[in-house]
Design a protein around this motif. Sequence first.
Motif, PDB file in Angstrom:
ATOM      1  N   VAL A 184      -2.626   3.950   9.031  1.00 42.82           N
ATOM      2  CA  VAL A 184      -2.470   4.145   7.589  1.00 42.82           C
ATOM      3  C   VAL A 184      -3.745   4.730   6.999  1.00 42.82           C
ATOM      4  CG1 VAL A 184      -2.103   2.971   5.375  1.00 42.82           C
ATOM      5  CG2 VAL A 184      -0.793   2.283   7.397  1.00 42.82           C
ATOM      6  N   ASP A 185      -3.585   5.748   6.166  1.00 41.81           N
ATOM      7  CA  ASP A 185      -4.717   6.324   5.447  1.00 41.81           C
ATOM      8  C   ASP A 185      -5.260   5.328   4.423  1.00 41.81           C
ATOM      9  OD1 ASP A 185      -4.878   8.785   6.656  1.00 41.81           O
ATOM     10  OD2 ASP A 185      -3.615   9.804   5.194  1.00 41.81           O
ATOM     11  N   PRO A 186      -6.534   5.476   4.015  1.00 41.79           N
ATOM     12  CA  PRO A 186      -7.046   4.660   2.911  1.00 41.79           C
ATOM     13  C   PRO A 186      -6.179   4.830   1.663  1.00 41.79           C
ATOM     14  CG  PRO A 186      -8.826   5.841   3.997  1.00 41.79           C
ATOM     15  CD  PRO A 186      -7.550   6.382   4.566  1.00 41.79           C
ATOM     16  N   TYR A 187      -6.016   3.759   0.926  1.00 43.40           N
ATOM     17  CA  TYR A 187      -5.104   3.770  -0.231  1.00 43.40           C
ATOM     18  C   TYR A 187      -5.865   3.550  -1.537  1.00 43.40           C
ATOM     19  CZ  TYR A 187      -5.314  -1.315   0.739  1.00 43.40           C
ATOM     20  OH  TYR A 187      -5.735  -2.596   0.983  1.00 43.40           O
ATOM     21  N   PHE A 188      -7.103   3.999  -1.605  1.00 38.06           N
ATOM     22  CA  PHE A 188      -7.996   3.772  -2.737  1.00 38.06           C
ATOM     23  C   PHE A 188      -7.486   4.360  -4.045  1.00 38.06           C
ATOM     24  CE2 PHE A 188      -9.060   7.803  -0.891  1.00 38.06           C
ATOM     25  CZ  PHE A 188      -9.412   8.619  -1.962  1.00 38.06           C
ATOM     26  N   GLU A 189      -6.590   5.358  -3.980  1.00 31.93           N
ATOM     27  CA  GLU A 189      -6.083   5.988  -5.192  1.00 31.93           C
ATOM     28  C   GLU A 189      -4.572   5.824  -5.347  1.00 31.93           C
ATOM     29  OE1 GLU A 189      -6.882  10.185  -4.990  1.00 31.93           O
ATOM     30  OE2 GLU A 189      -6.199  10.336  -2.903  1.00 31.93           O
ATOM     31  N   HIS A 190      -3.978   4.982  -4.529  1.00 33.25           N
ATOM     32  CA  HIS A 190      -2.535   4.798  -4.612  1.00 33.25           C
ATOM     33  C   HIS A 190      -2.177   4.198  -5.974  1.00 33.25           C
ATOM     34  CE1 HIS A 190       1.560   3.531  -3.713  1.00 33.25           C
ATOM     35  NE2 HIS A 190       1.506   4.272  -2.614  1.00 33.25           N
ATOM     36  N   PRO A 191      -1.206   4.769  -6.681  1.00 34.36           N
ATOM     37  CA  PRO A 191      -0.885   4.287  -8.036  1.00 34.36           C
ATOM     38  C   PRO A 191      -0.571   2.796  -8.103  1.00 34.36           C
ATOM     39  CG  PRO A 191       0.206   6.379  -7.617  1.00 34.36           C
ATOM     40  CD  PRO A 191      -0.406   5.950  -6.314  1.00 34.36           C
ATOM     41  N   ARG A 192       0.116   2.274  -7.097  1.00 30.98           N
ATOM     42  CA  ARG A 192       0.472   0.847  -7.155  1.00 30.98           C
ATOM     43  C   ARG A 192      -0.742  -0.049  -6.903  1.00 30.98           C
ATOM     44  NH1 ARG A 192       6.612  -0.508  -5.239  1.00 30.98           N
ATOM     45  NH2 ARG A 192       7.637   1.224  -6.308  1.00 30.98           N
ATOM     46  N   TYR A 193      -1.668   0.411  -6.090  1.00 30.97           N
ATOM     47  CA  TYR A 193      -2.927  -0.328  -5.895  1.00 30.97           C
ATOM     48  C   TYR A 193      -3.724  -0.350  -7.192  1.00 30.97           C
ATOM     49  CZ  TYR A 193      -7.866  -0.740  -4.498  1.00 30.97           C
ATOM     50  OH  TYR A 193      -9.192  -1.072  -4.417  1.00 30.97           O
ATOM     51  N   ILE A 194      -3.856   0.787  -7.850  1.00 28.86           N
ATOM     52  CA  ILE A 194      -4.575   0.853  -9.121  1.00 28.86           C
ATOM     53  C   ILE A 194      -3.882  -0.023 -10.160  1.00 28.86           C
ATOM     54  CG2 ILE A 194      -5.321   2.364 -10.993  1.00 28.86           C
ATOM     55  CD1 ILE A 194      -6.884   2.736  -8.348  1.00 28.86           C
ATOM     56  N   ALA A 337       2.246  -3.131  -3.737  1.00 30.84           N
ATOM     57  CA  ALA A 337       1.462  -1.953  -3.379  1.00 30.84           C
ATOM     58  C   ALA A 337       1.394  -1.770  -1.867  1.00 30.84           C
ATOM     59  CB  ALA A 337       0.052  -2.079  -3.962  1.00 30.84           C
ATOM     60  N   LEU A 338       1.099  -2.849  -1.145  1.00 32.27           N
ATOM     61  CA  LEU A 338       1.005  -2.757   0.310  1.00 32.27           C
ATOM     62  C   LEU A 338       2.366  -2.403   0.919  1.00 32.27           C
ATOM     63  CD1 LEU A 338      -1.314  -5.825   1.086  1.00 32.27           C
ATOM     64  CD2 LEU A 338      -1.972  -3.417   0.839  1.00 32.27           C
ATOM     65  N   SER A 339       3.435  -2.966   0.354  1.00 32.42           N
ATOM     66  CA  SER A 339       4.778  -2.653   0.847  1.00 32.42           C
ATOM     67  C   SER A 339       5.091  -1.177   0.651  1.00 32.42           C
ATOM     68  CB  SER A 339       5.823  -3.499   0.117  1.00 32.42           C
ATOM     69  OG  SER A 339       5.639  -4.877   0.368  1.00 32.42           O
ATOM     70  N   ALA A 340       4.685  -0.629  -0.488  1.00 26.90           N
ATOM     71  CA  ALA A 340       4.929   0.791  -0.757  1.00 26.90           C
ATOM     72  C   ALA A 340       4.167   1.666   0.228  1.00 26.90           C
ATOM     73  CB  ALA A 340       4.524   1.128  -2.192  1.00 26.90           C
ATOM     74  N   VAL A 341       2.915   1.302   0.507  1.00 27.55           N
ATOM     75  CA  VAL A 341       2.113   2.068   1.474  1.00 27.55           C
ATOM     76  C   VAL A 341       2.758   2.016   2.853  1.00 27.55           C
ATOM     77  CG1 VAL A 341      -0.115   2.181   2.649  1.00 27.55           C
ATOM     78  CG2 VAL A 341      -0.037   1.757   0.182  1.00 27.55           C
ATOM     79  N   ILE A 342       3.211   0.830   3.240  1.00 22.90           N
ATOM     80  CA  ILE A 342       3.858   0.689   4.549  1.00 22.90           C
ATOM     81  C   ILE A 342       5.123   1.525   4.610  1.00 22.90           C
ATOM     82  CG2 ILE A 342       5.094  -0.937   6.044  1.00 22.90           C
ATOM     83  CD1 ILE A 342       3.042  -3.074   5.128  1.00 22.90           C
ATOM     84  N   ALA A 343       5.954   1.435   3.567  1.00 21.00           N
ATOM     85  CA  ALA A 343       7.227   2.190   3.565  1.00 21.00           C
ATOM     86  C   ALA A 343       6.979   3.685   3.680  1.00 21.00           C
ATOM     87  CB  ALA A 343       8.005   1.858   2.294  1.00 21.00           C
ATOM     88  N   GLU A 344       5.965   4.183   2.980  1.00 17.97           N
ATOM     89  CA  GLU A 344       5.642   5.603   3.052  1.00 17.97           C
ATOM     90  C   GLU A 344       5.231   6.007   4.470  1.00 17.97           C
ATOM     91  OE1 GLU A 344       2.630   6.005   0.093  1.00 17.97           O
ATOM     92  OE2 GLU A 344       4.011   5.510  -1.564  1.00 17.97           O
ATOM     93  N   ASN A 345       4.515   5.121   5.148  1.00 22.87           N
ATOM     94  CA  ASN A 345       4.014   5.440   6.478  1.00 22.87           C
ATOM     95  C   ASN A 345       5.032   5.179   7.582  1.00 22.87           C
ATOM     96  OD1 ASN A 345       0.833   6.085   6.663  1.00 22.87           O
ATOM     97  ND2 ASN A 345       1.247   4.841   4.850  1.00 22.87           N
TER      98      ASN A 345
END
Length: 350
Positions: A184-194, A337-345
Amino acid sequence: MLDDTASRPSHASSDHPVVTAPKVGVLLANLGTPDHYSYWPMRRYLNEFLSDTRVIDYPKWKWQPLLQAIILTKRPFSSGANYKSIWNETLNESPLMTITKQQTSALASRMQDAYGGRVMVDYCMRYGNPSTRSKVDAMVKAGCRKILFFPLYPQYAGATSATANDQFFRALMDQTWQPTARVVDPYFEHPRYIEALAQSVERGYAALSEHPDMLVVSYHGMPKRYLMQGDPYHCQCQKTTRLLRERLGWDESRITTTFQSVFGPEEWLKPYTVDHVADLARQGKKKIAVIAPAFSADCIETLEEINEEIRESFEHAGGESFTYIPCLNDDPAHVDALSAVIAENLGGWV
């Protein structure tokens, strides 16, 4: 529940190894934790951590004698005392371990709802237990033919994300039948993380009778030399702060970026949190809040360093109100947010 059905291919002979039904693994990775705060568990943990050349890149001939003869003789006592002050005595584990388990459980539930038994979620630690190697081995044995490796560091750094990836790929080297792998790429700017960060700030401020004069956004530090060598960590931290400020609708006077956990004699990224909060107090900023977006879970650097050492620095300089806003931990917005990142990947895999 996962489908752990294992059988031999219909055309195979009776001595053919059984084959487990294929699954996709999601392996969360965090920094790590000692098994206990007593001397020998602390020494083992610190030895593994401080021997990592991604963390301390001095030549081994120069660093190891100093580490083994001096640092590991003394530091397990002081670090152990710090861990003892925050230890989860009920479960006999560090808060990082407790929270990582909670995150894993929450994400496993989300993946079960989304994908049924096709996705297995587990966690590992870069240093200490459970090791990356043991969890990769368990996933392969459970039938994971694909593994998504997820370092829980929003911002990339060689000393965090890269060394976690290194260990993951070393673990794959031990497998006879290697699974297909993604990182997984870094998610520092992911909208759901922010969004999750912003909600945590809003909750923290809503609980106070008076709003702080300044929000200090404190990130784990690293030597400035690493930035000059091309590590993107500093830039990604600055962008996280900017996006958080924009989401909150604040101007720049209400928020500042700092770096903590300085170690060794060389210059690290500045300003240093422990010094900057004292400067703020002397400048008349008597009420501050501190948040630590680089940490996905509360740990020694937040519960002890920020909430004790950095708080003390602020108060000794004349500060009156210090509020620590906890890490996102297993907050539902963070799990979202983490679920969204996982689903995308997982795209194309499930």
